[in-house]
Design a protein around this motif. Structure first.
Motif, PDB file in Angstrom:
ATOM      1  N   ALA A  19      74.025  61.276  52.078  1.00  0.00           N
ATOM      2  CA  ALA A  19      74.842  60.661  53.137  1.00  0.00           C
ATOM      3  C   ALA A  19      74.312  61.070  54.505  1.00  0.00           C
ATOM      4  N   GLY A  20      74.096  60.080  55.354  1.00  0.00           N
ATOM      5  CA  GLY A  20      73.556  60.327  56.682  1.00  0.00           C
ATOM      6  C   GLY A  20      72.133  59.834  56.840  1.00  0.00           C
ATOM      7  N   SER A  21      71.446  59.624  55.723  1.00  0.00           N
ATOM      8  CA  SER A  21      70.051  59.183  55.787  1.00  0.00           C
ATOM      9  C   SER A  21      69.944  57.658  55.635  1.00  0.00           C
ATOM     10  N   LYS A  22      68.775  57.141  55.961  1.00  0.00           N
ATOM     11  CA  LYS A  22      68.513  55.705  55.844  1.00  0.00           C
ATOM     12  C   LYS A  22      67.259  55.462  55.015  1.00  0.00           C
ATOM     13  N   LEU A  23      67.275  54.355  54.276  1.00  0.00           N
ATOM     14  CA  LEU A  23      66.103  53.903  53.527  1.00  0.00           C
ATOM     15  C   LEU A  23      65.679  52.543  54.063  1.00  0.00           C
ATOM     16  N   TYR A  24      64.403  52.410  54.396  1.00  0.00           N
ATOM     17  CA  TYR A  24      63.837  51.129  54.841  1.00  0.00           C
ATOM     18  C   TYR A  24      62.964  50.577  53.726  1.00  0.00           C
ATOM     19  N   LEU A  25      63.196  49.305  53.373  1.00  0.00           N
ATOM     20  CA  LEU A  25      62.444  48.674  52.284  1.00  0.00           C
ATOM     21  C   LEU A  25      61.901  47.321  52.716  1.00  0.00           C
ATOM     22  N   ARG A  60      56.438  44.685  59.786  1.00  0.00           N
ATOM     23  CA  ARG A  60      55.481  45.119  58.788  1.00  0.00           C
ATOM     24  C   ARG A  60      55.904  46.460  58.210  1.00  0.00           C
ATOM     25  N   LEU A  61      56.045  46.516  56.901  1.00  0.00           N
ATOM     26  CA  LEU A  61      56.325  47.781  56.204  1.00  0.00           C
ATOM     27  C   LEU A  61      55.728  47.620  54.816  1.00  0.00           C
ATOM     28  N   THR A  62      54.892  48.561  54.417  1.00  0.00           N
ATOM     29  CA  THR A  62      54.162  48.374  53.154  1.00  0.00           C
ATOM     30  C   THR A  62      54.752  49.177  52.002  1.00  0.00           C
TER      31      THR A  62
END
Lengths: 314, 314
Positions: free
Chosen positions: B167-173, B218-220
């Motif tokens: 909790a508190g973190s972020k995931l970028y996909l 752009r995110l790989t």
């Protein structure tokens, strides 16, 4: 307890148990140790890449020692406590063709100079690099005859590049020879896990170390007791098993297995519980990935998780 | 902003972009997501090892979803913010013959049950295991047709087992399909790097997630923005690149290279400076070593080192 001092030079750049000790101390003694940078004073502030290419690489890591510890014998454990570190305000990092974790991407020789301002360096603005100096190399003479270059670490310690070994932490090493024959060098004002470009912030680094001896104790490789004040994101306040090998997965496996052994022998867990505890709480880090052909893996368990217990009987 | 809820069942245990979405939301919406444990409620408190051996392993990881995010299209980035996690007071860890990092050492099937007491578990006394629950699996539908079992993670996320995703973190996909098609599950009340015995503390875990969309970025591969309150010894307050591959050294190399790219594209460092900065400050960790044949490596840089900068233009 006696306080000693030892100047850096003449340095040595091999592990060789036939080297004459430069200092003899008793267990419990403290030693102020002068260490030149890993190049052995060949790199100087402001040196350009072209000149850097001409240095004699056989002089790396330019270690100070050996130090003879009275009463140390094969089968003992040498405890090395880092009491203090003092950088001199300057350090360097290089990129060398054919070396480094991204050597296929970075070919061109390069050298970067860092001004070290107490606890940080702002030389690579906008980055602010926190400094927590440590010696990349601390070790005892190996069990075998011969002169071995210092790049690969091993059960005797050596080029561990474990950033947790800053002031306040302890390194435990198996003793393979009478007197242990301790040497150290390769000061790093800061270093990332893996030391990916081939260097940390290489710097002259004087240290104060205290040596203690634990007679007839079983230890199969380097063990670090990390203090609470390591660099950000390091493994603070922890027991850290350090393993080196040619295959990264196998090396990580060996480190994990040795942590299981430690949990069983020192904290009394069953083997299977120790394994599960590792699965839910172990930290596995790539401490060194550029000492080809070997890699170094650290496996750490926070002291917050384990009750305080003596590593070795008093 | 709308708040939604989604029950766990019916769960699914494959990545398959043809699965019918179970919920449709707008970017900016929050969703309370119920997740059963990775076994899909087959493991129950007190279950013995003999019975555990009979569970249907094809039902692992028993994910909740897919969730359709309106306006999401291939080439976008989905941001998943973990707002809250709620365990139910119980979890389990198993050892399974032929699986696990030390499978040559630990053959016998075993199951351990944990009582989860708010922020710690004391079930394996004298150890005190800090809890900081996270979902082992969060991902979007893959770019290819078919039904893929969930064990291997990839650029789409999936079975990342990155303990910083509390909790508190972020995931970028990266988004590969219209609607993104997000699913999640595999709650862990705690997990070590590598998840060496094959399990963390597996548990039912309800979460609240907020979804945001960054168009045409752009995110790989997966990128984590770790908060300051991760579990002890995790990488707090950091940018974390997550890479998966069959060779551990190559995977670590890919993660390092992607961090260099990030430093260049977002912070404006030259490539060579980015490389050196990684060498003096990167954290390299083995997040997952038991998803054979693949391993997952995390490469992290503390936000203390870098000035605050938007990951994506507003």
């Amino acid at each position: 307890m006696t306080e000693h001092t030892i100047a850096a030079e003449p340095t040595h750049s091999v592990w060789d148990r036939s080297l004459e000790p430069r200092l003899r101390i008793e267990p419990g003694d403290e030693v102020q140790i002068e260490c030149v940078d890993a190049s052995g004073r060949q790199v100087r502030p402001g040196m350009k890449a072209a000149e850097f290419l001409t240095i004699d690489r056989n002089r790396i890591h330019a270690l100070t020692g050996p130090i003879w510890i009275e009463a140390a014998e094969p089968g003992d454990v040498l405890e090395v406590e880092v009491l203090a570190t003092r950088h001199s305000g300057w350090g360097w990092s290089s990129v060398i063709e054919g070396l480094g974790f991204l050597k296929d991407r970075f070919h061109r020789p390069y050298i970067f100079h860092w001004d070290l301002d107490g606890e940080t360096s702002r030389s690579m603005a906008p980055a602010v690099v926190p400094l927590r100096p440590f010696l990349g190399v601390m070790g005892v003479a190996r069990a075998d005859d011969g002169a071995f270059r210092t790049r690969p670490p091993g059960p005797f310690g050596g080029n561990l590049d474990v950033r947790e070994l800053c002031a306040g932490s302890k390194l435990y090493l198996p003793v393979y020879n009478r007197g242990a024959l301790f040497s150290c060098g390769d000061g790093h004002a800061a270093q990332g896990d893996g030391e990916v470009c081939i260097n940390g912030i290489e710097c002259p680094l004087d240290v104060t170390l205290r040596f203690n001896l634990h007679k007839s104790q079983r230890l199969t490789g380097p063990l670090v007791e990390a203090c609470e004040t390591v660099a950000p994101d390091s493994t603070a306040n922890a027991w850290v098993v350090v393993e080196t090998g040619t295959d990264l997965a196998e090396t990580a496996r060996a480190a994990t297995s040795r942590m299981v052994d430690l949990l069983v022998s020192r904290w009394g867990f069953t083997e299977i519980h120790a394994y599960i505890l590792c699965s839910v709480a172990l930290r596995l880090r790539l401490s060194q990935v550029v000492n080809e052909p070997v890699h170094t893996v650290s496996a750490a368990l926070s002291k917050q998780i384990l009750p305080d217990r003596r590593l070795f009987p008093a």
